[in-house]
Motif scaffolding. Structure first.
Motif, mmCIF file in Angstrom:
data_model
loop_
_atom_site.group_PDB
_atom_site.id
_atom_site.type_symbol
_atom_site.label_atom_id
_atom_site.label_comp_id
_atom_site.label_asym_id
_atom_site.label_seq_id
_atom_site.Cartn_x
_atom_site.Cartn_y
_atom_site.Cartn_z
ATOM 1 N N PHE A 52 9.396 7.759 12.118
ATOM 2 C CA PHE A 52 8.615 6.764 12.852
ATOM 3 C C PHE A 52 9.303 6.481 14.190
ATOM 4 C CE2 PHE A 52 6.074 3.003 13.444
ATOM 5 C CZ PHE A 52 6.918 2.051 13.979
ATOM 6 N N ASP A 75 -7.566 -1.622 11.674
ATOM 7 C CA ASP A 75 -7.159 -2.783 10.889
ATOM 8 C C ASP A 75 -8.348 -3.337 10.126
ATOM 9 O OD1 ASP A 75 -5.882 -6.101 11.534
ATOM 10 O OD2 ASP A 75 -5.441 -4.690 9.927
ATOM 11 N N ASN A 105 2.197 -3.845 10.361
ATOM 12 C CA ASN A 105 1.528 -2.572 10.139
ATOM 13 C C ASN A 105 2.483 -1.409 10.320
ATOM 14 O OD1 ASN A 105 -0.381 -0.652 9.671
ATOM 15 N ND2 ASN A 105 -1.790 -1.338 11.226
ATOM 16 N N GLU A 106 3.710 -1.583 9.869
ATOM 17 C CA GLU A 106 4.658 -0.486 9.921
ATOM 18 C C GLU A 106 4.328 0.486 8.804
ATOM 19 O OE1 GLU A 106 6.371 -2.573 12.993
ATOM 20 O OE2 GLU A 106 6.655 -0.495 12.383
ATOM 21 N N GLN A 107 4.351 1.736 9.120
ATOM 22 C CA GLN A 107 4.056 2.741 8.096
ATOM 23 C C GLN A 107 5.100 3.842 8.154
ATOM 24 O OE1 GLN A 107 -0.006 3.285 7.507
ATOM 25 N NE2 GLN A 107 0.173 5.065 6.182
ATOM 26 N N GLY A 157 -2.389 -7.436 7.567
ATOM 27 C CA GLY A 157 -2.719 -8.227 8.737
ATOM 28 C C GLY A 157 -2.145 -7.649 10.014
ATOM 29 N N SER A 158 -2.487 -8.253 11.103
ATOM 30 C CA SER A 158 -2.162 -7.676 12.409
ATOM 31 C C SER A 158 -0.677 -7.732 12.729
ATOM 32 C CB SER A 158 -2.946 -8.400 13.505
ATOM 33 O OG SER A 158 -2.617 -9.781 13.507
ATOM 34 N N SER A 159 0.062 -8.596 12.049
ATOM 35 C CA SER A 159 1.465 -8.723 12.417
ATOM 36 C C SER A 159 2.364 -7.777 11.650
ATOM 37 C CB SER A 159 1.931 -10.160 12.162
ATOM 38 O OG SER A 159 1.841 -10.460 10.792
ATOM 39 N N MET A 190 0.830 -1.194 0.000
ATOM 40 C CA MET A 190 0.000 0.000 0.000
ATOM 41 C C MET A 190 0.874 1.258 0.000
ATOM 42 S SD MET A 190 -2.931 -1.241 2.698
ATOM 43 C CE MET A 190 -4.236 -0.247 1.987
ATOM 44 N N PHE A 201 -4.062 -4.843 21.276
ATOM 45 C CA PHE A 201 -4.132 -5.989 22.177
ATOM 46 C C PHE A 201 -2.868 -6.162 23.009
ATOM 47 C CE2 PHE A 201 -3.327 -7.105 17.763
ATOM 48 C CZ PHE A 201 -2.066 -7.667 17.820
ATOM 49 N N TYR A 203 -4.188 0.312 15.768
ATOM 50 C CA TYR A 203 -2.770 0.555 16.006
ATOM 51 C C TYR A 203 -2.556 2.022 16.330
ATOM 52 C CZ TYR A 203 -2.490 -3.919 13.652
ATOM 53 O OH TYR A 203 -2.667 -5.227 13.308
ATOM 54 N N PHE A 255 0.437 5.071 16.811
ATOM 55 C CA PHE A 255 1.775 5.432 16.382
ATOM 56 C C PHE A 255 2.187 6.756 17.010
ATOM 57 C CE2 PHE A 255 2.064 2.622 12.583
ATOM 58 C CZ PHE A 255 0.741 2.254 12.454
ATOM 59 N N TYR A 314 5.075 9.747 15.794
ATOM 60 C CA TYR A 314 6.052 10.204 14.820
ATOM 61 C C TYR A 314 6.664 11.505 15.314
ATOM 62 C CZ TYR A 314 4.120 6.977 11.336
ATOM 63 O OH TYR A 314 3.720 5.852 10.653
ATOM 64 N N ARG A 346 5.062 1.876 17.087
ATOM 65 C CA ARG A 346 3.726 1.392 16.797
ATOM 66 C C ARG A 346 3.307 0.478 17.938
ATOM 67 N NH1 ARG A 346 3.058 -3.745 13.262
ATOM 68 N NH2 ARG A 346 3.960 -4.448 15.197
ATOM 69 N N LEU A 352 -3.920 6.509 8.328
ATOM 70 C CA LEU A 352 -3.582 7.068 9.628
ATOM 71 C C LEU A 352 -4.402 8.319 9.897
ATOM 72 C CD1 LEU A 352 0.311 6.764 9.750
ATOM 73 C CD2 LEU A 352 -1.396 5.241 10.723
ATOM 74 N N THR A 356 -9.686 -3.799 17.069
ATOM 75 C CA THR A 356 -8.275 -3.939 16.702
ATOM 76 C C THR A 356 -7.824 -2.664 16.031
ATOM 77 O OG1 THR A 356 -8.514 -6.327 16.373
ATOM 78 C CG2 THR A 356 -6.587 -5.268 15.402
ATOM 79 N N ARG A 413 3.064 1.255 3.491
ATOM 80 C CA ARG A 413 2.779 0.258 4.527
ATOM 81 C C ARG A 413 3.241 -1.084 4.002
ATOM 82 N NH1 ARG A 413 -3.042 -2.233 6.276
ATOM 83 N NH2 ARG A 413 -2.382 -3.217 8.207
#
Lengths: 117, 117
Positions: free
Chosen positions: B47, B97, A104-106, A100-102, A31, B54, B33, B35, B37, B50, B105, B31, A96
């Motif tokens: 960055f 998510d 999600n670094e942007q 998925g949940s594991s 993305m 959960f 995230y 961040f 910055y 993150r 974002l 769910t 990005r």
């Protein structure tokens, strides 16, 4: 992290002209996004650049004003058309990795500082 | 609707002081995230961290620490023994998510931190 480059880094343009901003990423990403940061303001998402299909625009942004291309998974362009002084902003490309949940670094590119006279 | 509030517009401290930047968020997603910055005067968005919704463990990275509390919908950022190089605008951001919102974002208004020698 992702290495993201943008061209140009800054520009001063005349009212009524158009500017195309390029975003290049060092690896394939799922993305890509384009954000705008008006002077002294926060960041606002313009659109999501989809590979192989039209970009998805946020409310308040239209394709005629901000056409976007995404020819492959490492490159995108944003054009600011028929510019006015109100378009003076920093335009940032963001990517990005994965999904998925594991994952999600942007990350953001260095930005393009645009001044419209 | 999603929203991020950074109530502190500007903070000024003297070098070596500890400083906490507040971030309060709103979301209906289970769910999400969060961040942080950093945007130094050069304009590039760096960055910092993150956090998944959960995972409420607090995190420490050198002089930086983050306190995530779902009960109060807050994700505060503390800089210990601040330095002049910490002077920047700091943004808190939220991402859901959801397939059709993945990666978008929502930014707070930012807190401008000034660390004086």
């Amino acid at each position: 992290s992702a290495v993201i480059s943008q061209k140009p880094s800054r520009d001063i343009c005349q009212r009524g002209t158009s500017l195309t901003i390029q975003c290049q990423v060092d690896s394939q990403v799922t993305m890509m996004f384009w954000y705008r940061q008006q002077p002294g303001q926060s960041l606002t998402l313009i659109a999501t650049a989809n590979q192989g299909s039209e970009a998805t625009y946020e409310s308040g942004f239209v394709i005629d004003k901000f056409p976007i291309s995404r020819p492959n998974l490492t490159f995108s362009t944003l054009t600011v058309s028929n510019m006015s002084p109100e378009d003076s902003s920093i335009y940032l490309c963001s990517v990005r990795r994965g999904s998925g949940s594991s994952y999600n670094e942007q990350f953001f590119g260095p930005g393009t500082r645009l001044t419209v006279l | 609707a999603q929203k991020v509030t950074q109530a502190q517009t500007e903070i000024s401290v003297v070098e070596k002081e500890d400083v906490t930047l507040d971030c309060v968020y709103e979301t209906r997603d289970t769910t999400y995230y969060l961040f942080w910055y950093k945007q130094p005067p050069s304009g590039e968005l760096v960055f910092l961290i993150r956090r998944n919704s959960f995972d409420e463990q607090n995190e420490i990275s050198g002089r930086y620490s983050w306190n995530f509390q779902k009960s109060t919908s807050s994700f505060n950022f503390t800089i210990t023994a601040s330095q002049v190089v910490d002077s920047a605008v700091y943004f808190c951001a939220l991402s859901a998510d959801q397939p059709n919102q993945g990666g978008k974002l929502i930014f707070g208004q930012g807190t401008e931190l000034s660390v004086k020698p």
